[in-house]
Write a protein that holds these residues in place. Structure first.
Motif, PDB file in Angstrom:
ATOM      1  N   PRO A   1      25.957 -12.128  -1.405  1.00 39.66           N
ATOM      2  CA  PRO A   1      24.670 -12.825  -1.305  1.00 39.66           C
ATOM      3  C   PRO A   1      23.469 -11.955  -1.653  1.00 39.66           C
ATOM      4  O   PRO A   1      22.371 -12.472  -1.805  1.00 39.66           O
ATOM      5  CB  PRO A   1      24.621 -13.262   0.165  1.00 39.66           C
ATOM      6  CG  PRO A   1      25.509 -12.320   0.871  1.00 39.66           C
ATOM      7  CD  PRO A   1      26.573 -11.917  -0.096  1.00 39.66           C
TER       8      PRO A   1
ATOM      9  N   ASP B   1      12.237 -13.875  13.004  1.00 38.82           N
ATOM     10  CA  ASP B   1      13.387 -13.073  12.613  1.00 38.82           C
ATOM     11  C   ASP B   1      13.095 -12.411  11.281  1.00 38.82           C
ATOM     12  O   ASP B   1      13.426 -12.922  10.229  1.00 38.82           O
ATOM     13  CB  ASP B   1      14.634 -13.954  12.533  1.00 38.82           C
ATOM     14  CG  ASP B   1      15.863 -13.141  12.207  1.00 38.82           C
ATOM     15  OD1 ASP B   1      15.740 -11.916  12.102  1.00 38.82           O
ATOM     16  OD2 ASP B   1      16.925 -13.741  12.056  1.00 38.82           O
TER      17      ASP B   1
ATOM     18  N   ARG C   1      17.560 -19.109   3.337  1.00 34.78           N
ATOM     19  CA  ARG C   1      17.917 -17.701   3.473  1.00 34.78           C
ATOM     20  C   ARG C   1      19.426 -17.584   3.350  1.00 34.78           C
ATOM     21  O   ARG C   1      20.147 -18.456   3.836  1.00 34.78           O
ATOM     22  CB  ARG C   1      17.514 -17.171   4.841  1.00 34.78           C
ATOM     23  CG  ARG C   1      16.033 -17.001   5.048  1.00 34.78           C
ATOM     24  CD  ARG C   1      15.809 -16.564   6.473  1.00 34.78           C
ATOM     25  NE  ARG C   1      14.406 -16.519   6.812  1.00 34.78           N
ATOM     26  CZ  ARG C   1      13.978 -16.141   8.022  1.00 34.78           C
ATOM     27  NH1 ARG C   1      14.841 -15.793   8.946  1.00 34.78           N
ATOM     28  NH2 ARG C   1      12.699 -16.117   8.286  1.00 34.78           N
ATOM     29  N   THR C   2      19.866 -16.522   2.743  1.00 35.08           N
ATOM     30  CA  THR C   2      21.304 -16.290   2.681  1.00 35.08           C
ATOM     31  C   THR C   2      21.580 -14.875   3.149  1.00 35.08           C
ATOM     32  O   THR C   2      20.688 -14.037   3.149  1.00 35.08           O
ATOM     33  CB  THR C   2      21.850 -16.475   1.257  1.00 35.08           C
ATOM     34  OG1 THR C   2      21.076 -15.684   0.372  1.00 35.08           O
ATOM     35  CG2 THR C   2      21.764 -17.912   0.803  1.00 35.08           C
ATOM     36  N   GLY C   3      22.810 -14.638   3.534  1.00 37.27           N
ATOM     37  CA  GLY C   3      23.184 -13.313   3.994  1.00 37.27           C
ATOM     38  C   GLY C   3      23.706 -13.347   5.407  1.00 37.27           C
ATOM     39  O   GLY C   3      24.734 -13.946   5.678  1.00 37.27           O
ATOM     40  N   SER C   4      22.981 -12.720   6.317  1.00 36.30           N
ATOM     41  CA  SER C   4      23.461 -12.567   7.686  1.00 36.30           C
ATOM     42  C   SER C   4      22.629 -13.404   8.654  1.00 36.30           C
ATOM     43  O   SER C   4      21.407 -13.372   8.614  1.00 36.30           O
ATOM     44  CB  SER C   4      23.375 -11.096   8.073  1.00 36.30           C
ATOM     45  OG  SER C   4      23.610 -10.948   9.445  1.00 36.30           O
ATOM     46  N   TRP C   5      23.300 -14.119   9.555  1.00 32.00           N
ATOM     47  CA  TRP C   5      22.564 -14.921  10.542  1.00 32.00           C
ATOM     48  C   TRP C   5      22.041 -14.056  11.679  1.00 32.00           C
ATOM     49  O   TRP C   5      21.186 -14.472  12.433  1.00 32.00           O
ATOM     50  CB  TRP C   5      23.454 -16.022  11.114  1.00 32.00           C
ATOM     51  CG  TRP C   5      24.672 -15.524  11.844  1.00 32.00           C
ATOM     52  CD1 TRP C   5      25.924 -15.382  11.335  1.00 32.00           C
ATOM     53  CD2 TRP C   5      24.752 -15.074  13.210  1.00 32.00           C
ATOM     54  NE1 TRP C   5      26.777 -14.865  12.283  1.00 32.00           N
ATOM     55  CE2 TRP C   5      26.085 -14.672  13.440  1.00 32.00           C
ATOM     56  CE3 TRP C   5      23.838 -14.969  14.247  1.00 32.00           C
ATOM     57  CZ2 TRP C   5      26.511 -14.162  14.670  1.00 32.00           C
ATOM     58  CZ3 TRP C   5      24.272 -14.458  15.470  1.00 32.00           C
ATOM     59  CH2 TRP C   5      25.598 -14.070  15.675  1.00 32.00           C
ATOM     60  N   VAL C   6      22.578 -12.837  11.796  1.00 31.81           N
ATOM     61  CA  VAL C   6      22.244 -11.970  12.928  1.00 31.81           C
ATOM     62  C   VAL C   6      20.759 -11.634  12.908  1.00 31.81           C
ATOM     63  O   VAL C   6      20.189 -11.395  11.853  1.00 31.81           O
ATOM     64  CB  VAL C   6      23.069 -10.670  12.868  1.00 31.81           C
ATOM     65  CG1 VAL C   6      22.776  -9.790  14.046  1.00 31.81           C
ATOM     66  CG2 VAL C   6      24.543 -10.989  12.786  1.00 31.81           C
ATOM     67  N   LYS C   7      20.138 -11.626  14.067  1.00 34.36           N
ATOM     68  CA  LYS C   7      18.721 -11.289  14.161  1.00 34.36           C
ATOM     69  C   LYS C   7      18.497  -9.865  13.663  1.00 34.36           C
ATOM     70  O   LYS C   7      19.171  -8.936  14.117  1.00 34.36           O
ATOM     71  CB  LYS C   7      18.271 -11.415  15.602  1.00 34.36           C
ATOM     72  CG  LYS C   7      16.799 -11.234  15.798  1.00 34.36           C
ATOM     73  CD  LYS C   7      16.452 -11.422  17.254  1.00 34.36           C
ATOM     74  CE  LYS C   7      15.096 -10.872  17.551  1.00 34.36           C
ATOM     75  NZ  LYS C   7      14.861 -10.896  18.998  1.00 34.36           N
TER      76      LYS C   7
ATOM     77  N   LYS D   1      18.983 -10.209   5.091  1.00 30.48           N
ATOM     78  CA  LYS D   1      18.849 -11.580   4.597  1.00 30.48           C
ATOM     79  C   LYS D   1      18.173 -11.590   3.240  1.00 30.48           C
ATOM     80  O   LYS D   1      17.242 -10.829   2.999  1.00 30.48           O
ATOM     81  CB  LYS D   1      17.982 -12.408   5.547  1.00 30.48           C
ATOM     82  CG  LYS D   1      18.641 -12.765   6.845  1.00 30.48           C
ATOM     83  CD  LYS D   1      17.701 -13.588   7.684  1.00 30.48           C
ATOM     84  CE  LYS D   1      18.337 -14.022   8.972  1.00 30.48           C
ATOM     85  NZ  LYS D   1      18.766 -12.906   9.834  1.00 30.48           N
TER      86      LYS D   1
END
Lengths: 272, 346
Positions: free
Chosen positions: A88, A108, A218-224, A228
């Motif tokens: 991503p 975030d 947004r793509t990538g990581s959902w983690v705060k 992203k």
């Protein structure tokens, strides 16, 4: 009694043999089918578009993520739209600083981990200063709307710009002196990669949502605080025609299969 | 009295005897079956299949058993699909409750999420074609006061006289009804005029009806709130399919057809590992990705950014911000299933 027991034993044995034998034959027959299905599959699509057709293009690179043998993207056979990201963050760069949210949270956002895909290389006419150098095409004296001979592929009729309902014109957003840049109301030059800084000056509510991550993509990581890719305004919206369609219509993916034995009907015809 | 008791005891003994005989017979049959299975050319494969049949519930396995099971699966998939396949056993993420939000005012019905899901989660491509997401096309709000709607099939005078009741119409054009739903739509371009789209997939309920219905507890809610399935423990009874009010579950009616070059080799035991004939499957919020920190595949595929995913326990996550600022609805709220899948309007 004994005879009956033996009889049931033999019967049971024969039955189970038949059953297992049958299932083996069935399974081998089926696995042959499956083998065939595994072979038949068209070559992967390599020229894809990300969000809008003919606007954000990406090409498939095999084995971009060697760990899993992933390509960078997988694209649809029917529409060439990107369906799936193996990587991503492919072709992205750091987004840079962002103003704080006007509440006690930052939203975030982590300046280390926020990335964008540069837009400039995707634009048809970049570098603009190749022609708009002040000599080949002179610098206009004012921002008054007038008919132009060029760029009718981008804007059909500049006098009826499909943005702002007649209130704005090209030079309200594009810098008159440095055509490689956008320009805001205060005259600050803004990179084509960072259009949110310009768009947000009018569309404040949407901008606030985008900043929180609830508008846009947004793509990538959902983690705060995770890495992203933030999608900027012009990756989804065409600012020159946004008044007609906030998102350009596109071809849908294939419909699901109908239940077995059912045919497609037109429900709204008079016959019913 | 005593005679009777003895009689009963005798009967019980007899009963036990017959049952023992039955079990003995079963044992013989099983041995015969095993012999028959090992007679197949793919000797190792059959042994693997037998081991898979006999394994316990995933949550109740010891670490050693899990390891053995994972290794067996990895070896099997790697051979079957001709590429290095990993089956993860990553545990749930700590302090996280996964939630999902979908904007019904943004969705354009392009079905890219549907196909992305198929790419990620190794569904059967055809015969049976399995898709975990279904996009419903709804007619835009219309109380049928438009002339062309009202004219259709209205009125029908009954034999008992016209009582002023709105009758008529037909199955496809009912008078006064709007919101006709279709999911096989195939126009040249989406979004269509006067339509909005409503994608439906597993709602990851807090009180999942499917979990209550499962007789073997093969499907259960994991600590992150995702309803998962142990495919090897599933007996294929399809009770969960009947219980689910959202039509979220799909059944493998035949051996899935998964082309090797399209197969996603990064899998999770409870997520997207290749399934077999006769088991249930459904959306897991891309378990193999989200336990690894990545967005689900449908979120990344949506070209309009209508899909949002995050941690419901974190007030700064995208989903919580949506819950705080938008008009949110849950699908079929009246069933008290408490979905963690929220539809919103903006």
């Amino acid at each position: 009694m004994n005879f009956r027991n033996n009889f049931t034993k033999i019967g049971f044995f024969t039955l189970s043999c038949l059953l297992i034998g049958g299932s083996i034959i069935y399974q081998t027959a089926y696995s042959q089918d499956a083998e065939q299905a595994k072979k038949e599959s068209a070559a992967p699509v390599t020229k894809c578009f990300e969000s809008m057709e003919g606007y954000t293009s990406v090409s498939r690179i095999e084995n971009a993520v060697p760990q899993y043998g992933y390509p960078n993207v997988k694209c649809s056979q029917t529409t060439s739209g990107v369906l799936w990201y193996g990587d991503p963050y492919d072709g992205t760069k750091p987004m840079g600083d962002m103003p704080k949210l006007k509440d006690d949270t930052r939203g975030d956002y982590d300046s280390e981990e926020a990335v964008v895909k540069p837009r400039e290389s995707k634009l048809n006419y970049f570098e603009c200063t190749g022609c708009h150098d002040g000599d080949t095409v002179p610098v206009p004296k004012d921002k008054k709307a007038r008919a132009i001979d060029a760029h009718d592929d981008i804007v059909e009729n500049p006098l009826e710009m499909m943005h702002g309902r007649g209130a704005i014109w090209c030079l309200d957003c594009h810098s008159a002196t440095n055509r490689n840049k956008l320009v805001d109301h205060q005259g600050n030059e803004i990179s084509m990669d960072q259009p949110q800084k310009l768009c947000g000056s009018c569309h404040g509510e949407v901008y606030a949502d985008w900043r929180m991550g609830i508008h846009g993509k947004r793509t990538g990581s959902w983690v705060k605080g995770g890495k992203k890719r933030w999608w900027v305004c012009t990756e989804c919206h065409n600012p020159h025609t946004v008044e007609v369609n906030r998102f350009d219509p596109l071809k849908p993916e294939q419909a699901p299969e109908l239940p077995r034995g059912m045919k497609k009907t037109e429900h709204n015809t008079e016959e019913h | 009295m005593s005679e009777e008791r003895i009689d009963i005891k005798k009967e019980r003994d007899d009963g036990d005897n017959t049952r023992r005989d039955f079990l003995k017979n079963m044992g013989i049959a099983a041995v015969a079956g095993a012999a028959a299975l090992s007679a197949v050319p793919a000797d190792a494969e059959a042994k693997v299949e037998l081991a898979e049949h006999l394994q316990g519930h995933f949550e109740l396995m010891t670490d050693g058993q899990k390891k053995e099971c994972i290794e067996r699966l990895e070896k099997r998939y790697t051979e079957e699909f001709g590429k290095k396949t990993t089956v993860s056993n990553a545990p749930p993420v700590k302090g996280v409750l996964f939630g999902y939000a979908l904007s019904i005012s943004k969705c354009i019905g392009c079905r890219r999420c549907v196909k992305a899901c198929v790419q990620e989660n190794n569904q059967s491509r055809h015969d049976p074609e399995i898709e975990w997401i279904r996009v419903l096309k709804m007619e835009k709000g219309n109380l049928a006061f438009s002339a062309d709607k009202l004219d259709k099939g209205y009125p029908e005078t009954s034999a008992l006289g016209n009582h002023g009741v709105q009758v008529g119409g037909n199955a496809y054009n009912a008078v006064g009804v709007s919101g006709e739903t279709e999911h096989y739509y195939e126009p040249d371009k989406v979004p269509e005029k006067d339509a909005f789209y409503f994608p439906v997939q597993c709602q990851q309920c807090e009180k999942p009806a499917c979990v209550k219905a499962c007789p073997t507890q093969a499907t259960y809610r994991d600590p992150n709130g995702i309803v998962v399935i142990d495919y090897n423990w599933c007996i294929g009874c399809r009770m969960c399919l009947l219980a689910c009010p959202y039509w979220a579950r799909r059944f493998n009616w035949a051996q899935p057809n998964l082309p090797a070059e399209d197969m996603n080799p990064k899998t999770h035991y409870l997520g997207n590992r290749p399934r077999m004939n006769g088991v249930m499957e459904k959306c897991t919020f891309c378990l193999q990705r989200v336990r690894d920190g990545r967005y689900p595949a449908c979120v990344e595929a949506c070209p309009v950014g209508a899909r949002k995913f995050g941690n419901l326990l974190d007030p700064e996550s995208e989903v919580r911000k949506i819950l705080a600022t938008k008009q949110v609805l849950r699908f079929k709220e009246e069933y008290n299933t408490y979905p963690k899948f929220f539809y919103y309007i903006d």
